[in-house]
Design an enzyme around this catalytic site. Structure first.
Site, PDB file in Angstrom:
ATOM      1  N   GLU B  55      75.696  19.590  46.574  1.00  0.00           N
ATOM      2  CA  GLU B  55      77.034  19.950  47.189  1.00  0.00           C
ATOM      3  C   GLU B  55      77.457  18.756  47.603  1.00  0.00           C
ATOM      4  O   GLU B  55      77.107  17.751  48.235  1.00  0.00           O
ATOM      5  CB  GLU B  55      76.671  20.737  48.473  1.00  0.00           C
ATOM      6  CG  GLU B  55      77.866  21.024  49.262  1.00  0.00           C
ATOM      7  CD  GLU B  55      77.697  21.846  50.599  1.00  0.00           C
ATOM      8  OE1 GLU B  55      76.529  22.373  50.998  1.00  0.00           O
ATOM      9  OE2 GLU B  55      78.459  22.008  51.299  1.00  0.00           O
ATOM     10  N   ASP B  66      83.509  20.281  60.970  1.00  0.00           N
ATOM     11  CA  ASP B  66      82.359  19.309  60.881  1.00  0.00           C
ATOM     12  C   ASP B  66      82.062  18.387  62.283  1.00  0.00           C
ATOM     13  O   ASP B  66      83.285  18.026  62.900  1.00  0.00           O
ATOM     14  CB  ASP B  66      82.579  18.057  59.913  1.00  0.00           C
ATOM     15  CG  ASP B  66      82.322  18.774  58.351  1.00  0.00           C
ATOM     16  OD1 ASP B  66      81.134  19.250  58.064  1.00  0.00           O
ATOM     17  OD2 ASP B  66      83.220  18.847  57.683  1.00  0.00           O
TER      18      ASP B  66
END
Lengths: 404, 279
Positions: B55, B66
């Site tokens: 990824e 995040d």
């Protein structure tokens, strides 16, 4: 009450819900709870009672006789949101959302703040309704708005410093969203402007639209007409502007006044250092909504700049984006210098020290009013008072000049 | 185009291989361009020695899903001048070297605002990222409700679309999200943002079970999986284990990425003792 947004939270193409999946169920629940609340007469009554008894509404509509005479054009009225409890329009919305939080059984509220006015208004409502409160504020804004930081702490809120990114409103909003994603089950996020995922732009608009409705009523009493010829308001995210615009925006053409939103042109539109999203004319997605947004060719968000912390935001509410495209409102830019000059002028001429955000709208009225006839009427939404800005203005203008 | 498999097919094959070997797939994550293009490419090559899928995160200025580690990595990558086209270059380089599926994680605005050599917006992004070698997109801030046009573009380009399910997702949402997914479904282990934390939340096994009840796709688990012990516990019930912040932190610290990735990959094995057995 208003024809937009649609059930998917769209104002034409703008708005929507671009958020992590974790928040989608929470936004569904919030939409349902809000729909129920606004249809519940007891909720509406409690909101209106607190706007009257706690906030001090209706706010006055002051005729600016000296400014009118000096400019020699349209008659200028000031909608005095600066006289509200806590000193700005922000409290109209936080009262509504905090009541909704309590109704939904959420004991904790969070907020982002730029100039600190929304943070103070959230901390105030949280204190009144017995909710715990955390406010996220960028490090740069904490420096610019020390007084408001202390006010929030006095009101029992925890102020968390945000040191990521540009350390201003955009990053404070990122951090508030991260908190909400983490604590979504017991936390209500009180967004301060007409931005964010659906239902926020709708809900904040509805709570703020009391401003425009009062203007209609007050003008009818004073001037025998509901609509002025022009309404002018500053636009960052755009909550004070939508509050005063929305009741007029959907009137049929001919009855609709000119609605003029004033964005912060910072150091000037060609400088790259500004916060005028609509004027810059590029769309994008941030904080959950599609809107006009400052970003580069790769979609990286561009840092906004304005002398006023409250306008220092790269996006603008989806409903404003829609008004701009549909020609329901016009949007112009005013730079830092013009805003600072208007800030001083209003203080000297009318005895009112406005917020630096509001000063942008004043600066535009200085240009607009002289071009209008003497029997025409301009309403300027005086969205907040300038006490919070005095030390920053001293710093920007230089203490020597301020004391000369 | 017909010579290379569709993204969906390549991802399906990787999951089948892992399953056949008695393992959950190991899916390491890297922020592309962090701390700079060369180091990032070298780190990707190291991880590919252990990965069933890789990824790659497209750095974004406002990564609101995040935690601090990936936020900082994104800031550094952008400050180093990383552009979308550089990430596509990295994909092209890696694609020429590996058959491991390459999946790009990106926030929506870089897709929406994309300006490529042959066009703008969603369609151009999808075609260009696919041509560069990506097999799928992971979309952390685009619920499928808002993704109809992107999904259509991805289908015609042969690019898998991976949306997220969360502990707060209702049954109706699980169904809607997994129906929009191709390749796999990404289950978020906690209500929260990415980042290493103490242990893996107890809700996640239940979320994987609920997702599998409405979908035949493999389910990958990410957010907060950091140690081999975390990986082993997730591997017991999920089809893939995603590790991000821990690896990004290792790159930041100049740690032994190869050893850490090897241990995590080994922990994904369901047969016996896991890490001690090695490759």
């Amino acid at each position: 009450m208003f024809p937009y947004p649609d059930t998917r939270g769209r104002f034409g193409p703008y708005g929507g819900r671009y958020v992590p999946e974790t928040l989608v169920p929470a936004l569904d629940a919030l939409t349902d709870a809000y729909d129920e609340a606004r249809a519940d007469a007891s909720f509406v009554r409690e909101f209106e009672d607190d706007l009257r008894e706690f906030v001090g509404r209706p706010s006055r509509l002051t005729f600016a006789a000296n400014l009118t005479e000096r400019l020699g054009g349209a008659r200028i009225y000031l909608k005095r949101e600066d006289l509200n409890h806590t000193g700005a329009h922000k409290i109209n919305n936080t009262i509504g959302q905090a009541l909704l939080a309590r109704r939904m059984g959420k004991g904790r509220v969070i907020a982002e703040t730029g100039a600190g006015q929304h943070g103070v208004a959230t901390a105030t409502a949280a204190a009144r309704y017995g909710l715990s409160c955390v406010v996220y504020m960028g490090e740069e804004d904490i420096r610019r708005q020390a007084l408001n930081v202390f006010r929030m702490r006095l009101l029992g809120a925890e102020v968390r410093t945000v040191t990521s990114g540009t350390r201003t409103l955009k990053d404070a909003t990122n951090e508030a969203i991260r908190d909400w994603v983490t604590n979504v089950r017991d936390t209500f996020y009180i967004i301060g402007s007409v931005v964010g995922p659906h239902p926020y732009p709708m809900m904040v608009r509805d709570f703020q639209s009391v401003v425009g409705r009062e203007v209609m009523q007050q003008l009818a009493e004073r001037e025998g007409r509901e609509a002025p010829d022009a309404v002018v308001a500053c636009v960052g995210g755009g909550s004070n502007a939508i509050g005063v615009f929305a009741p007029f925006a959907y009137l049929p053409e001919g009855r609709r006044p000119r609605l003029i939103g004033v964005e912060a042109a910072g150091h000037g539109m060609t400088s790259g250092a500004h916060a005028a999203s609509i004027t810059a004319a590029k769309r994008g997605v941030l904080h959950g909504a599609l809107m006009y947004l400052l970003s580069d060719d790769d979609g990286q968000i561009s840092p906004a700049h304005s002398v006023s912390a409250g306008l220092d935001y790269p996006g603008v509410g989806p409903e404003h984006s829609f008004y701009a495209d549909e020609g329901l409102a016009e949007y112009v830019g005013v730079d830092d210098d013009a805003a600072l000059a208007a800030f001083r002028l209003l203080a000297e001429v009318e005895g009112i020290i406005p917020a630096l955000e509001t000063a942008h709208a004043i600066a535009y009225v200085l240009e607009l009013a002289p071009t209008m006839a003497r029997d025409e009427i301009v309403v300027l939404n005086l969205s907040g008072r300038g006490d919070k800005d005095v030390s920053e203005v001293m710093r920007v203008l230089g203490v020597a000049e301020a004391s000369s | 185009m017909s010579a290379s498999p569709s993204g969906e097919a390549r991802i399906a094959r990787a999951f089948a291989n892992a399953e056949g070997a008695g393992r959950a797939a190991f899916v390491p994550y890297l922020t592309a361009g962090f701390p700079d293009a060369r180091t990032s490419l070298a780190a990707a090559r190291t991880l590919l020695r252990h990965a069933d899928l890789l990824e790659l995160g497209l750095p974004f200025s406002d990564p609101l899903g995040d935690g601090p580690t990936i936020q900082r990595a994104s800031e550094v990558a952008l400050a180093a001048g990383t552009r979308t086209r550089d990430v596509f270059d990295t994909l092209r380089t890696l694609r020429a070297e590996t058959d491991v599926p390459l999946v790009v994680m990106t926030y929506y605005n870089p897709i929406y605002c994309y300006r490529g050599p042959a066009g703008e917006g969603e369609g151009a992004f999808v075609r260009d990222v696919r041509a560069a070698g990506a097999d799928g997109l992971i979309l952390p801030d685009l619920p499928p409700d808002e993704g109809a046009t992107l999904i259509a573009e991805a289908r015609s380009a042969g690019l898998a679309t991976v949306f997220l399910v969360a502990p707060t997702s209702t049954e109706a949402r699980l169904r809607l999200v997994s129906e929009a997914c191709r390749g796999f479904v990404y289950a978020v282990s906690v209500t929260g943002v990415t980042g290493a934390r103490e242990g893996v939340g107890g809700e996640i096994a239940d979320l994987v079970r609920r997702t599998k009840a409405v979908s035949d796709l493999p389910v990958a688990v990410g957010f907060g999986v950091a140690t081999p012990a975390d990986a082993a516990s997730v591997a017991a019930f999920a089809d893939a284990v995603v590790v991000g912040s821990k690896l990004v932190q290792t790159v930041a610290d100049g740690g032994d990425l190869d050893a850490i990735a090897a241990a995590l990959a080994a922990a994904c094995s369901r047969a016996g003792a896991g890490p001690a057995q090695g490759g």
